[in-house]
Design a protein around this motif. Structure first.
Motif, PDB file in Angstrom:
ATOM      1  N   ARG A 100       3.285   5.727  -3.030  1.00 54.96           N
ATOM      2  CA  ARG A 100       4.459   6.522  -3.425  1.00 54.96           C
ATOM      3  C   ARG A 100       4.646   6.511  -4.938  1.00 54.96           C
ATOM      4  O   ARG A 100       4.959   7.540  -5.545  1.00 54.96           O
ATOM      5  N   MET A 101       4.466   5.340  -5.548  1.00 56.63           N
ATOM      6  CA  MET A 101       4.610   5.252  -7.001  1.00 56.63           C
ATOM      7  C   MET A 101       3.509   6.046  -7.695  1.00 56.63           C
ATOM      8  O   MET A 101       3.755   6.700  -8.698  1.00 56.63           O
ATOM      9  N   CYS A 102       2.313   6.010  -7.150  1.00 52.06           N
ATOM     10  CA  CYS A 102       1.210   6.779  -7.716  1.00 52.06           C
ATOM     11  C   CYS A 102       1.538   8.273  -7.685  1.00 52.06           C
ATOM     12  O   CYS A 102       1.304   8.986  -8.662  1.00 52.06           O
ATOM     13  N   GLU A 103       2.086   8.720  -6.583  1.00 47.76           N
ATOM     14  CA  GLU A 103       2.469  10.129  -6.468  1.00 47.76           C
ATOM     15  C   GLU A 103       3.553  10.484  -7.485  1.00 47.76           C
ATOM     16  O   GLU A 103       3.519  11.567  -8.087  1.00 47.76           O
ATOM     17  N   LEU A 104       4.506   9.580  -7.691  1.00 48.43           N
ATOM     18  CA  LEU A 104       5.552   9.819  -8.679  1.00 48.43           C
ATOM     19  C   LEU A 104       4.956   9.887 -10.081  1.00 48.43           C
ATOM     20  O   LEU A 104       5.278  10.799 -10.861  1.00 48.43           O
ATOM     21  N   GLU A 147       0.830  -1.213   0.000  1.00 48.65           N
ATOM     22  CA  GLU A 147       0.000   0.000   0.000  1.00 48.65           C
ATOM     23  C   GLU A 147       0.861   1.259   0.000  1.00 48.65           C
ATOM     24  O   GLU A 147       0.604   2.202  -0.752  1.00 48.65           O
ATOM     25  N   VAL A 148       1.890   1.274   0.832  1.00 49.78           N
ATOM     26  CA  VAL A 148       2.772   2.445   0.909  1.00 49.78           C
ATOM     27  C   VAL A 148       3.549   2.609  -0.401  1.00 49.78           C
ATOM     28  O   VAL A 148       3.619   3.712  -0.964  1.00 49.78           O
ATOM     29  N   GLY A 207      -3.950  -4.987  -5.967  1.00 48.94           N
ATOM     30  CA  GLY A 207      -5.019  -4.488  -6.831  1.00 48.94           C
ATOM     31  C   GLY A 207      -5.285  -3.008  -6.620  1.00 48.94           C
ATOM     32  O   GLY A 207      -5.510  -2.263  -7.569  1.00 48.94           O
ATOM     33  N   GLY A 208      -5.243  -2.588  -5.371  1.00 55.78           N
ATOM     34  CA  GLY A 208      -5.441  -1.167  -5.069  1.00 55.78           C
ATOM     35  C   GLY A 208      -4.335  -0.301  -5.646  1.00 55.78           C
ATOM     36  O   GLY A 208      -4.594   0.784  -6.170  1.00 55.78           O
ATOM     37  N   ALA A 209      -3.099  -0.778  -5.545  1.00 53.45           N
ATOM     38  CA  ALA A 209      -1.973  -0.008  -6.091  1.00 53.45           C
ATOM     39  C   ALA A 209      -2.102   0.119  -7.603  1.00 53.45           C
ATOM     40  O   ALA A 209      -2.057   1.229  -8.150  1.00 53.45           O
ATOM     41  N   SER A 219      20.085   0.589  -9.045  1.00 54.22           N
ATOM     42  CA  SER A 219      20.069  -0.578  -8.156  1.00 54.22           C
ATOM     43  C   SER A 219      20.808  -1.762  -8.785  1.00 54.22           C
ATOM     44  O   SER A 219      20.693  -2.877  -8.286  1.00 54.22           O
ATOM     45  N   ASP A 220      21.553  -1.511  -9.841  1.00 46.44           N
ATOM     46  CA  ASP A 220      22.217  -2.578 -10.587  1.00 46.44           C
ATOM     47  C   ASP A 220      21.204  -3.649 -11.004  1.00 46.44           C
ATOM     48  O   ASP A 220      21.457  -4.834 -10.913  1.00 46.44           O
ATOM     49  N   PHE A 221      20.040  -3.180 -11.434  1.00 43.68           N
ATOM     50  CA  PHE A 221      18.950  -4.019 -11.944  1.00 43.68           C
ATOM     51  C   PHE A 221      18.378  -4.966 -10.895  1.00 43.68           C
ATOM     52  O   PHE A 221      17.780  -5.974 -11.228  1.00 43.68           O
ATOM     53  N   GLN A 222      18.521  -4.609  -9.627  1.00 39.49           N
ATOM     54  CA  GLN A 222      17.950  -5.418  -8.554  1.00 39.49           C
ATOM     55  C   GLN A 222      16.534  -4.975  -8.197  1.00 39.49           C
ATOM     56  O   GLN A 222      15.751  -5.773  -7.688  1.00 39.49           O
ATOM     57  N   SER A 223      16.203  -3.710  -8.453  1.00 39.22           N
ATOM     58  CA  SER A 223      14.885  -3.173  -8.082  1.00 39.22           C
ATOM     59  C   SER A 223      14.115  -2.781  -9.326  1.00 39.22           C
ATOM     60  O   SER A 223      14.569  -1.956 -10.108  1.00 39.22           O
ATOM     61  N   GLY A 224      12.962  -3.378  -9.482  1.00 37.34           N
ATOM     62  CA  GLY A 224      12.070  -3.015 -10.577  1.00 37.34           C
ATOM     63  C   GLY A 224      10.829  -2.360 -10.001  1.00 37.34           C
ATOM     64  O   GLY A 224      10.904  -1.512  -9.126  1.00 37.34           O
ATOM     65  N   CYS A 225       9.691  -2.816 -10.455  1.00 34.83           N
ATOM     66  CA  CYS A 225       8.425  -2.319  -9.928  1.00 34.83           C
ATOM     67  C   CYS A 225       8.295  -2.728  -8.467  1.00 34.83           C
ATOM     68  O   CYS A 225       8.545  -3.887  -8.123  1.00 34.83           O
ATOM     69  N   PRO A 226       7.873  -1.807  -7.595  1.00 33.72           N
ATOM     70  CA  PRO A 226       7.776  -2.150  -6.174  1.00 33.72           C
ATOM     71  C   PRO A 226       6.598  -3.069  -5.836  1.00 33.72           C
ATOM     72  O   PRO A 226       6.510  -3.561  -4.719  1.00 33.72           O
ATOM     73  N   ILE A 227       5.728  -3.321  -6.789  1.00 33.30           N
ATOM     74  CA  ILE A 227       4.548  -4.146  -6.547  1.00 33.30           C
ATOM     75  C   ILE A 227       4.667  -5.502  -7.227  1.00 33.30           C
ATOM     76  O   ILE A 227       4.201  -6.524  -6.712  1.00 33.30           O
ATOM     77  N   ALA A 228       5.297  -5.550  -8.380  1.00 34.46           N
ATOM     78  CA  ALA A 228       5.261  -6.741  -9.238  1.00 34.46           C
ATOM     79  C   ALA A 228       5.763  -8.013  -8.559  1.00 34.46           C
ATOM     80  O   ALA A 228       5.134  -9.064  -8.683  1.00 34.46           O
ATOM     81  N   THR A 229       6.880  -7.938  -7.858  1.00 31.40           N
ATOM     82  CA  THR A 229       7.418  -9.172  -7.266  1.00 31.40           C
ATOM     83  C   THR A 229       6.471  -9.750  -6.226  1.00 31.40           C
ATOM     84  O   THR A 229       6.270 -10.968  -6.168  1.00 31.40           O
ATOM     85  N   VAL A 230       5.868  -8.886  -5.439  1.00 33.84           N
ATOM     86  CA  VAL A 230       4.915  -9.361  -4.442  1.00 33.84           C
ATOM     87  C   VAL A 230       3.656  -9.869  -5.134  1.00 33.84           C
ATOM     88  O   VAL A 230       3.121 -10.919  -4.769  1.00 33.84           O
TER      89      VAL A 230
END
Length: 192
Positions: free
Chosen positions: A65-69, A60-61, A125-127, A98-109
């Motif tokens: 944050r991504m929505c705000e961005l 959710e957080v 779904g909310g994000a 991030s040397d390709f370690q961080s992508g979408c903050p929601i996708a992996t979860v």
């Protein structure tokens, strides 16, 4: 912010980063505690629902944050081409930084945990839903007919999510840049 609130926020921030980099299943609660430097008893005090609650709240957080961005970048853009360029630049910077370690903050979860947890599925779904709303609204502002804007928002988000995944796997943002160019063209052609 009080000490307890800081501890809770630190655990959320740490969990968000870990879930984004290594996924839901690879992230253990002991790792979250260690990296957030939170006292052991604080986890279940702040998140009595355990890992699922922590993940849902972290999503959710991160989603907010991504929505705000996304809102900020779209607000700064004068047209679809500039919007696509700003989004691609921002996402490329995250990947490369991030040397390709961080992508979408929601996708992996979303990929790992939504089948097992309605709480996490709802947060994901909310994000995604909030991002779609922002895209659809901005597309209408740019002259995309309202009956097409929702579909186009779903296509745009799917394109970018897919490109983030490919870029992360290939360790190369060129696919993200290609999608950005095609997305700009698609948006431009939909304007009336």
């Amino acid at each position: 912010m009080k000490k307890g609130e800081r501890t809770r926020q630190q655990m959320l921030d740490t969990a968000m980063g870990l879930f984004q980099r290594q996924g839901y299943h690879a992230t253990g609660l002991n790792q979250v505690l260690k990296e957030s430097e939170a006292p052991r008893g604080s986890l279940y005090f702040h998140f009595p629902g355990g890992k699922q609650q922590l993940a849902a709240e972290a999503v959710e957080v991160a989603g907010r944050r991504m929505c705000e961005l996304i809102e900020e970048l779209l607000r700064r853009a004068e047209d679809p081409e500039q919007a696509a360029a700003l989004l691609v630049d921002a996402f490329s910077a995250v990947l490369e930084g991030s040397d390709f370690q961080s992508g979408c903050p929601i996708a992996t979860v979303a990929l790992e945990a939504t089948a097992d947890s309605s709480e996490v599925r709802s947060a994901c779904g909310g994000a995604y839903g909030s991002w779609l709303e922002v895209l659809e609204s901005r597309f209408v502002d740019w002259g995309v007919p309202g009956d097409e804007a929702g579909d186009l928002a779903a296509v745009a988000l799917s394109m970018v999510e897919g490109a983030l995944l490919l870029a992360r796997v290939q360790r190369d943002v060129s696919v993200l840049r290609a999608v950005g160019r095609r997305l700009a063209a698609l948006l431009e052609s939909a304007r009336r």
